[in-house]
Design an enzyme around this catalytic site. Structure first.
Site, PDB file in Angstrom:
ATOM      1  N   ASP A 126       0.784  -1.255   0.000  1.00  0.00           N
ATOM      2  CA  ASP A 126       0.000   0.000   0.000  1.00  0.00           C
ATOM      3  C   ASP A 126       0.812   1.300   0.000  1.00  0.00           C
ATOM      4  O   ASP A 126       0.429   2.268   0.688  1.00  0.00           O
ATOM      5  CB  ASP A 126      -0.984   0.016   1.188  1.00  0.00           C
ATOM      6  CG  ASP A 126      -2.007  -1.100   1.124  1.00  0.00           C
ATOM      7  OD1 ASP A 126      -1.889  -1.967   0.255  1.00  0.00           O
ATOM      8  OD2 ASP A 126      -2.927  -1.102   1.966  1.00  0.00           O
ATOM      9  N   ASP A 164      -4.576  -0.805  -1.713  1.00  0.00           N
ATOM     10  CA  ASP A 164      -5.889  -0.629  -1.132  1.00  0.00           C
ATOM     11  C   ASP A 164      -6.728  -0.107  -2.303  1.00  0.00           C
ATOM     12  O   ASP A 164      -6.339   0.881  -2.955  1.00  0.00           O
ATOM     13  CB  ASP A 164      -5.764   0.421  -0.016  1.00  0.00           C
ATOM     14  CG  ASP A 164      -6.713   0.188   1.137  1.00  0.00           C
ATOM     15  OD1 ASP A 164      -7.107  -0.963   1.375  1.00  0.00           O
ATOM     16  OD2 ASP A 164      -7.071   1.173   1.801  1.00  0.00           O
ATOM     17  N   HIS A 207     -10.483   0.637  -3.112  1.00  0.00           N
ATOM     18  CA  HIS A 207     -11.865   0.686  -2.647  1.00  0.00           C
ATOM     19  C   HIS A 207     -12.825   1.254  -3.685  1.00  0.00           C
ATOM     20  O   HIS A 207     -12.492   2.222  -4.379  1.00  0.00           O
ATOM     21  CB  HIS A 207     -11.958   1.575  -1.398  1.00  0.00           C
ATOM     22  CG  HIS A 207     -11.174   1.090  -0.219  1.00  0.00           C
ATOM     23  ND1 HIS A 207     -11.163  -0.226   0.183  1.00  0.00           N
ATOM     24  CD2 HIS A 207     -10.386   1.757   0.676  1.00  0.00           C
ATOM     25  CE1 HIS A 207     -10.406  -0.347   1.261  1.00  0.00           C
ATOM     26  NE2 HIS A 207      -9.909   0.839   1.577  1.00  0.00           N
ATOM     27  N   SER A 221     -15.566   1.398   4.854  1.00  0.00           N
ATOM     28  CA  SER A 221     -14.561   1.923   5.790  1.00  0.00           C
ATOM     29  C   SER A 221     -14.512   3.450   5.810  1.00  0.00           C
ATOM     30  O   SER A 221     -13.815   4.035   6.621  1.00  0.00           O
ATOM     31  CB  SER A 221     -13.170   1.378   5.446  1.00  0.00           C
ATOM     32  OG  SER A 221     -12.627   2.044   4.328  1.00  0.00           O
ATOM     33  N   CYS A 243      -2.465  -2.454   7.592  1.00  0.00           N
ATOM     34  CA  CYS A 243      -2.271  -3.431   6.513  1.00  0.00           C
ATOM     35  C   CYS A 243      -0.974  -4.225   6.625  1.00  0.00           C
ATOM     36  O   CYS A 243      -0.911  -5.360   6.142  1.00  0.00           O
ATOM     37  CB  CYS A 243      -2.435  -2.748   5.170  1.00  0.00           C
ATOM     38  SG  CYS A 243      -4.167  -2.272   4.917  1.00  0.00           S
TER      39      CYS A 243
HETATM   40  C1  VGL Z   1      -4.902   1.046   5.519  1.00  0.00           C
HETATM   41  C2  VGL Z   1      -6.345   2.270   6.801  1.00  0.00           C
HETATM   42  C3  VGL Z   1      -7.351   2.081   5.889  1.00  0.00           C
HETATM   43  C4  VGL Z   1      -3.517   0.501   5.325  1.00  0.00           C
HETATM   44  C5  VGL Z   1      -5.890   0.839   4.584  1.00  0.00           C
HETATM   45  O1  VGL Z   1      -3.095   0.329   4.165  1.00  0.00           O
HETATM   46  O2  VGL Z   1      -2.829   0.257   6.345  1.00  0.00           O
HETATM   47  N1  VGL Z   1      -5.135   1.745   6.625  1.00  0.00           N
HETATM   48  N2  VGL Z   1      -7.120   1.376   4.786  1.00  0.00           N
HETATM   49 ZN    ZN Z   2      -8.506   1.315   3.183  1.00  0.00          ZN
END
Ligand code: VGL
Ligand code: ZN
Length: 188
Positions: A10, A52, A54, A60, A135
């Site tokens: 990420d 990530d 979405h 979320s 993550c």
């Molecule tokens: C993440 C918060 C929300 C991450 C992803 O990549 O750690 N944190 N979505």
């Molecule tokens: Zn996220």
């Protein structure tokens, strides 16, 4: 079953400076990750990068009752991998968090990542990226739960610490679950 793969978690614009959910000092780790990417390529070892990824109505997001500001919406600038990271066609991208009704902090959750790794005879993963307390934690534990051994590069992760101590707790949790930690200098 004895290959090692690199997983970069990420490292996307929304988690970096000027992003919608910036992880403090995230960009500091990019040059170090690039060295590890080059080391893996020169050793002909596989490299994966998770995103990530979405839908715009993801659960979320605060607008839908979740914890986070809107971030990493598919096909937006914010969801692109940071341009300074050395990503090219040799790197396999894994998208996660694509189901609007499910949070998925782990790259192994709702994806075919573990089958893909097994198909390539990978038994061990090395993990770096963002964010330590979300993550990184969940992807590391996901790897362990799927039967891989997991090593986290301790100086090439950054976290959010929504509550102070979250990152420390995440590191303890990963450790207790069987993850190893190494410093990047041990790799190149
Ligand atoms: C993440 C918060 C929300 C991450 C992803 O990549 O750690 N944190 N979505
Ligand atoms: Zn996220």
């Amino acid at each position: 079953m004895n290959e090692t793969a690199l997983i970069i978690v990420d490292v996307q614009n929304d988690f970096c400076d000027n992003g919608s959910l910036p992880v403090p000092n995230a960009e500091q780790i990019i040059p170090g990750i690039n060295k590890i990417i080059e080391y893996f390529h020169s050793s002909f070892l596989p490299v994966y990068a998770t995103r990530d990824w979405h839908p715009i109505d993801h659960c979320s997001f605060k607008s839908n009752g979740g914890l986070w500001p809107m971030h990493c919406v598919q096909q937006t600038k914010g969801s692109q991998i940071h341009s300074e990271l050395l990503i090219d066609s040799r790197v396999t991208i894994i998208n996660k968090g694509t189901d609007k009704d499910k949070e998925a902090y782990s790259g192994f959750d709702g994806t075919d990542f573990s089958q893909e790794l097994r198909k390539r005879n990978i038994s061990k993963v090395i993990i770096t990226g963002l964010a330590t307390d979300y993550c990184i934690n969940w992807t590391t534990i996901g790897a362990l739960n799927n039967g891989f051994s997991a090593t986290v590069i301790s100086d090439l992760i950054r976290g959010i610490d929504l509550k102070p101590g979250d990152c420390k707790n995440a590191i303890n949790e990963m450790s207790k679950s069987g993850a190893k930690f190494i410093n990047s200098f041990e790799l190149n």
